[in-house]
Design an enzyme around this catalytic site. Sequence first.
Site, PDB file in Angstrom:
ATOM      1  N   CYS A   1     -54.887  28.535 -23.712  1.00  0.00           N
ATOM      2  CA  CYS A   1     -55.912  28.502 -24.756  1.00  0.00           C
ATOM      3  C   CYS A   1     -55.344  27.928 -26.044  1.00  0.00           C
ATOM      4  O   CYS A   1     -54.139  27.970 -26.272  1.00  0.00           O
ATOM      5  CB  CYS A   1     -56.431  29.905 -25.025  1.00  0.00           C
TER       6      CYS A   1
ATOM      7  N   ARG B   1     -53.790  21.262 -23.658  1.00  0.00           N
ATOM      8  CA  ARG B   1     -53.274  22.540 -23.156  1.00  0.00           C
ATOM      9  C   ARG B   1     -54.094  23.058 -21.980  1.00  0.00           C
ATOM     10  O   ARG B   1     -53.679  23.967 -21.281  1.00  0.00           O
ATOM     11  CB  ARG B   1     -53.268  23.574 -24.285  1.00  0.00           C
TER      12      ARG B   1
ATOM     13  N   TRP C   1     -59.231  28.986 -21.866  1.00  0.00           N
ATOM     14  CA  TRP C   1     -58.901  28.802 -20.454  1.00  0.00           C
ATOM     15  C   TRP C   1     -59.178  30.141 -19.785  1.00  0.00           C
ATOM     16  O   TRP C   1     -58.528  31.129 -20.077  1.00  0.00           O
ATOM     17  CB  TRP C   1     -57.435  28.394 -20.319  1.00  0.00           C
TER      18      TRP C   1
ATOM     19  N   ASN D   1     -55.376  34.157 -27.774  1.00  0.00           N
ATOM     20  CA  ASN D   1     -54.632  33.630 -26.631  1.00  0.00           C
ATOM     21  C   ASN D   1     -53.874  34.779 -25.994  1.00  0.00           C
ATOM     22  O   ASN D   1     -53.259  35.575 -26.703  1.00  0.00           O
ATOM     23  CB  ASN D   1     -53.609  32.573 -27.070  1.00  0.00           C
ATOM     24  N   GLY D   2     -53.849  34.837 -24.659  1.00  0.00           N
ATOM     25  CA  GLY D   2     -53.077  35.878 -23.996  1.00  0.00           C
ATOM     26  C   GLY D   2     -53.947  36.791 -23.161  1.00  0.00           C
ATOM     27  O   GLY D   2     -55.113  36.502 -22.873  1.00  0.00           O
TER      28      GLY D   2
ATOM     29  N   GLU E   1     -40.931  17.831  -6.584  1.00  0.00           N
ATOM     30  CA  GLU E   1     -41.639  17.422  -7.804  1.00  0.00           C
ATOM     31  C   GLU E   1     -42.762  16.446  -7.479  1.00  0.00           C
ATOM     32  O   GLU E   1     -43.851  16.524  -8.056  1.00  0.00           O
ATOM     33  CB  GLU E   1     -40.644  16.802  -8.793  1.00  0.00           C
TER      34      GLU E   1
ATOM     35  N   LYS F   1     -46.787  17.019  -8.247  1.00  0.00           N
ATOM     36  CA  LYS F   1     -47.632  16.073  -8.985  1.00  0.00           C
ATOM     37  C   LYS F   1     -48.880  15.725  -8.181  1.00  0.00           C
ATOM     38  O   LYS F   1     -49.976  15.627  -8.730  1.00  0.00           O
ATOM     39  CB  LYS F   1     -46.851  14.789  -9.303  1.00  0.00           C
TER      40      LYS F   1
ATOM     41  N   GLU G   1     -51.174  18.777  -8.363  1.00  0.00           N
ATOM     42  CA  GLU G   1     -51.732  18.965  -9.703  1.00  0.00           C
ATOM     43  C   GLU G   1     -52.845  17.973 -10.012  1.00  0.00           C
ATOM     44  O   GLU G   1     -53.877  18.339 -10.587  1.00  0.00           O
ATOM     45  CB  GLU G   1     -50.630  18.792 -10.760  1.00  0.00           C
TER      46      GLU G   1
ATOM     47  N   HIS H   1     -37.228  22.486  12.375  1.00  0.00           N
ATOM     48  CA  HIS H   1     -37.458  23.935  12.287  1.00  0.00           C
ATOM     49  C   HIS H   1     -38.909  24.263  11.931  1.00  0.00           C
ATOM     50  O   HIS H   1     -39.196  25.329  11.386  1.00  0.00           O
ATOM     51  CB  HIS H   1     -36.502  24.555  11.275  1.00  0.00           C
TER      52      HIS H   1
ATOM     53  N   LYS I   1     -51.370  23.277 -19.905  1.00  0.00           N
ATOM     54  CA  LYS I   1     -50.081  22.662 -20.209  1.00  0.00           C
ATOM     55  C   LYS I   1     -48.998  23.706 -20.407  1.00  0.00           C
ATOM     56  O   LYS I   1     -47.900  23.601 -19.878  1.00  0.00           O
ATOM     57  CB  LYS I   1     -50.209  21.786 -21.458  1.00  0.00           C
TER      58      LYS I   1
END
Length: 705
Positions: free
Chosen positions: A2, A33, A97, A124-125, A578, A582, A585, A601, A700
């Site tokens: 947020c 964000r 958010w 926020n939180g 990574e 990506k 995401e 395996h 973010k």
Amino acid sequence: MCGIFGYLNYLVPKSRKYIAETLMDGLQRLEYRGYDSAGIAFDGGNEIPLNDSPKMPCVVVRQKGKVMDLRNAVSKLEDTNWDLEFETHAGIAHTRWATHGEPSAWNSHPQRSDENNEFVVVHNGIINNYKDLKAYLITKGFTFESETDTEVVVKLIKYLYDKHKAQGHNLTFQDLVELVISQVEGAFSFLFKSVHFPGELAASRRGSPLLVGVKCESQLATNHIPIVFSKGFLARQAEGNESEHQKEFRGSVVQSPLLRPESNAEAEFHPLGSNKNIEYFFASDASAVIEHTNQVIFLEDDDVAVVRNGCLTIHRIKRGDISEPSHREIQELFLEIQQIMKGNYKYFMQKEIFEQPESVVNTMRGRVNADNLSITLGGIKDYVSEIKRCRRLIFIACGTSYHSAVATRQLLEELTELPVMVELASDFLDRNTPVFRDDVCIFISQSGETADTILALRYCKQRGALIVGITNTVGSSISRESHCGIHINAGPEIGVASTKAYTSQFLALVMFGLVLSEDSLSKKQRREEIIRALRDLPGQIKQVLELDDKILELSKQLYTEKSLLIMGRGFNYATCLEGALKVKELTYMHSEGILAGELKHGPLAMVDPTMPIVMVLMDDPVKLKCMNAYQQVAARGGNPVIICNENDDEFNQLSNKTIKIPKTVDCLQGILSVIPMQLLSFHIAVLRGYDVDCPRNLAKSVTVV
């Protein structure tokens, strides 16, 4: 996550239109964000009241969707004089958010105390004990209109205000906020506005970032603000006495009012001289204030910052450790507005991918001496000998930052000859991992505000370990709470999916290993080989970026697929992790980073002629093993895209779908091999029509656990 933004102009005449635009522009700077709704609160009415007139009402506008949707909603307000000028005004705004309650106008912030908007708050939180507080407030006659945990906080402050007013207590805004945060459990940053305290803003934080920007034409009275402690409360604590009011609510939710400390002019922050005009900007991120000022104050946990009559004061309920600073410094931001603009690019992520030749130079600037083949890291130089004597190195991070540690683990083990652990912060905490005084714990975070990483840092600090922070944000919680650290200097990263911060973190960790091995004669040749390769890295990154058109063509073959496997081993296993992150995401495709040595395996069962695969096959010590992995895939009908070195004829002949990148020393090859995966995921997302800079459900900076 947020975003919080607040603007207070004191003796600086501004129109209502300017104030609203400033608040919404601040939110626009925080869009990166991640958010799903937005809101704003400012003074209503079409006349400035006289001293004995009723207070101006508070207007709250909340909207699901983007900041542009909020702008449209604000522009449609009826009976609003946008040209009305305010000499002093306080407004707040927020991007949300969703955590508690789905994205909607009712769940958006600012949350209000009642239908008259007497108190409003942005937050926020997460409030951990909101259910207990809510149950208590319902017994006092409050009704709730949202599903959020935040609404509990604003109704609690309203309850406290009404109760103490009825009892004849004249509480200030500061008193009320201190009472509220003493009852709240969890991580938060709050910014309050009230019709009962016109021209004032009150803020507090615990575990979630918040800063105050200051803009003033005159010279400021001081370059730091002393902390004021609530003496009466502390005295009662020390004496162990309780008032009747405390006894009534002990074990419930509300304690007695705090006694205010005596006024201390030296603890106030204001301009010198007769010209007292000043502007304050409250924000959860420096990017929101940089277009207004570069003078900021970073609040610490449990600070209560209040602006009253143009003066900023910072209060705390209780004293902490004796080593804690007794004041907050004004810091200068070395950030320019151009750095947080898209420039000639359509997307922030695209811009940041193509900035990597410059960002790696900035990470190395002043640290890598190519002439005498040496590395200097000023942020840890006083602690290098202590780090070398440690029992083990523990790297703790989340997401992309975790992958940067995986990418460099092998090199760090080689150079330092120390045991190296790489831990996901959330799992590290869940296991209550044993940590000892002779451990060195390295915490990696782009924002420096990642909630799990900060909690892990405090866990290790309590156990006496040496704390090293690696962040991209000066003044962040991790950089302030670490004993020493490395700033990666990648520049602002706006896109939610990290790109240039990853390569700069990778590089910072390589330099960290080189510094720790500087006294080892047996490692001298290896060190010099790596340092020479660092010099050529920016040019090689530019060569990789020239493959953008070819990668776009490959993306057109893949963007309709439902899954993508990425395989590699050795130094390039982290590239697979990574790259898969990506893809997940940005494109919302299923993707896995697979260690090629583990194919037999289990993962080999997924390989068939229809399964899209990318293989990272480099000319390095595990080349033969990688060739074996390719043969296993090809034997099952797989036709992978191969990322390989441009001069490696053996791998180049294996497939007609190759991405050829320059060859560098093995431990740095991951910096070059990850860039094609960044570009591939970017192009697939664009071809699918997705928002590259703000992927769904993601933020973010993950500032809640």
